[in-house]
Design a protein around this motif. Structure first.
Motif, PDB file in Angstrom:
ATOM      1  N   PRO A   1       0.812  -1.224   0.000  1.00  0.00           N
ATOM      2  CA  PRO A   1       0.000   0.000   0.000  1.00  0.00           C
ATOM      3  C   PRO A   1       0.846   1.275   0.000  1.00  0.00           C
ATOM      4  N   LEU A   2       1.929   1.300   0.767  1.00  0.00           N
ATOM      5  CA  LEU A   2       2.779   2.489   0.784  1.00  0.00           C
ATOM      6  C   LEU A   2       3.466   2.717  -0.558  1.00  0.00           C
ATOM      7  N   GLN A   3       3.884   1.640  -1.204  1.00  0.00           N
ATOM      8  CA  GLN A   3       4.497   1.770  -2.530  1.00  0.00           C
ATOM      9  C   GLN A   3       3.479   2.258  -3.550  1.00  0.00           C
ATOM     10  N   LEU A   4       2.240   1.778  -3.434  1.00  0.00           N
ATOM     11  CA  LEU A   4       1.189   2.233  -4.337  1.00  0.00           C
ATOM     12  C   LEU A   4       0.963   3.741  -4.171  1.00  0.00           C
ATOM     13  N   ILE A   5       0.947   4.204  -2.943  1.00  0.00           N
ATOM     14  CA  ILE A   5       0.784   5.640  -2.679  1.00  0.00           C
ATOM     15  C   ILE A   5       1.956   6.416  -3.283  1.00  0.00           C
ATOM     16  N   ASP A   6       3.170   5.944  -3.026  1.00  0.00           N
ATOM     17  CA  ASP A   6       4.345   6.631  -3.564  1.00  0.00           C
ATOM     18  C   ASP A   6       4.325   6.655  -5.085  1.00  0.00           C
TER      19      ASP A   6
ATOM     20  N   SER B   1       1.745   6.456  -7.091  1.00  0.00           N
ATOM     21  CA  SER B   1       0.700   7.350  -7.605  1.00  0.00           C
ATOM     22  C   SER B   1       1.121   8.808  -7.440  1.00  0.00           C
ATOM     23  N   ARG B   2       1.818   9.132  -6.370  1.00  0.00           N
ATOM     24  CA  ARG B   2       2.289  10.509  -6.169  1.00  0.00           C
ATOM     25  C   ARG B   2       3.347  10.889  -7.198  1.00  0.00           C
ATOM     26  N   GLN B   3       4.141   9.913  -7.631  1.00  0.00           N
ATOM     27  CA  GLN B   3       5.137  10.174  -8.672  1.00  0.00           C
ATOM     28  C   GLN B   3       4.454  10.484 -10.001  1.00  0.00           C
ATOM     29  N   GLY B   4       3.286   9.908 -10.202  1.00  0.00           N
ATOM     30  CA  GLY B   4       2.538  10.105 -11.436  1.00  0.00           C
ATOM     31  C   GLY B   4       2.939   9.105 -12.506  1.00  0.00           C
TER      32      GLY B   4
ATOM     33  N   GLN C   1       3.155  12.988 -17.576  1.00  0.00           N
ATOM     34  CA  GLN C   1       2.929  12.575 -16.190  1.00  0.00           C
ATOM     35  C   GLN C   1       1.505  12.939 -15.776  1.00  0.00           C
ATOM     36  N   LEU C   2       0.779  11.945 -15.269  1.00  0.00           N
ATOM     37  CA  LEU C   2      -0.582  12.152 -14.800  1.00  0.00           C
ATOM     38  C   LEU C   2      -0.567  12.659 -13.367  1.00  0.00           C
ATOM     39  N   ASP C   3      -1.662  13.286 -12.964  1.00  0.00           N
ATOM     40  CA  ASP C   3      -1.766  13.739 -11.578  1.00  0.00           C
ATOM     41  C   ASP C   3      -1.910  12.531 -10.656  1.00  0.00           C
ATOM     42  N   ALA C   4      -1.718  12.779  -9.374  1.00  0.00           N
ATOM     43  CA  ALA C   4      -1.709  11.694  -8.374  1.00  0.00           C
ATOM     44  C   ALA C   4      -3.041  10.956  -8.307  1.00  0.00           C
TER      45      ALA C   4
ATOM     46  N   SER D   1      -3.430   8.760 -11.368  1.00  0.00           N
ATOM     47  CA  SER D   1      -2.449   7.675 -11.268  1.00  0.00           C
ATOM     48  C   SER D   1      -2.896   6.620 -10.264  1.00  0.00           C
ATOM     49  N   GLU D   2      -3.401   7.074  -9.118  1.00  0.00           N
ATOM     50  CA  GLU D   2      -3.873   6.118  -8.115  1.00  0.00           C
ATOM     51  C   GLU D   2      -5.031   5.293  -8.655  1.00  0.00           C
ATOM     52  N   ARG D   3      -5.976   5.936  -9.318  1.00  0.00           N
ATOM     53  CA  ARG D   3      -7.118   5.206  -9.878  1.00  0.00           C
ATOM     54  C   ARG D   3      -6.645   4.164 -10.888  1.00  0.00           C
TER      55      ARG D   3
END
Length: 138
Positions: free
Chosen positions: A18-23, A25-28, A67-70, A73-75
């Protein structure tokens, strides 16, 4: 200490914590990932735009972005993870994508695909896939 997400593409989402997924998605993600995820789910551009809560025109613009927004990217990462899990559960991409379009009594006769435009819907569909995987689907 921050956890670094793997540099690999979207196809490794099943192995992300989960933490890697968050990171990640934040990278885009790159805009081309929108089309890749659409392919994983076997959905049209119009359907993919709806899953991302976007217009079709916005979806087409997103594909061209570096680069997509966070949030987008998360979706995409969540949808890719779901597609990978569903294909594993059904042991066939075609069976999984047909199942996504089939109305289920458990969902008040709505197809799972109709729920994937929200994170709650993605979680609900993942839960149903888990029940199928472990043989407790009614």
């Amino acid at each position: 200490m921050a956890t670094q997400a793997p540099a690999a593409g979207i196809y490794t989402t099943g192995s992300l914590t989960p933490l890697q997924l968050i990171d990640r998605s934040r990278q885009g993600l790159s805009g081309v990932e929108t089309s890749r995820v659409a392919g994983l789910l076997s959905v049209t551009d119009k359907e993919m735009a709806r899953l991302l809560n976007q217009s079709v025109a916005t979806f087409h613009r997103q594909v061209k972005l570096q680069q997509l927004d966070a949030a987008t990217s998360e979706r995409l990462l969540l949808l890719a993870r779901l597609a990978t899990y569903g294909t594993t559960v059904f042991q066939d991409k075609g069976k999984f994508t047909r199942w996504l379009r089939r109305p289920l009594r458990l969902l008040n006769d709505r197809p799972p695909l109709d729920l994937l435009d929200s994170s709650t819907g993605v979680q609900l569909v993942e839960d149903i896939l888990g029940r199928i995987e472990y043989g407790v689907f009614s």
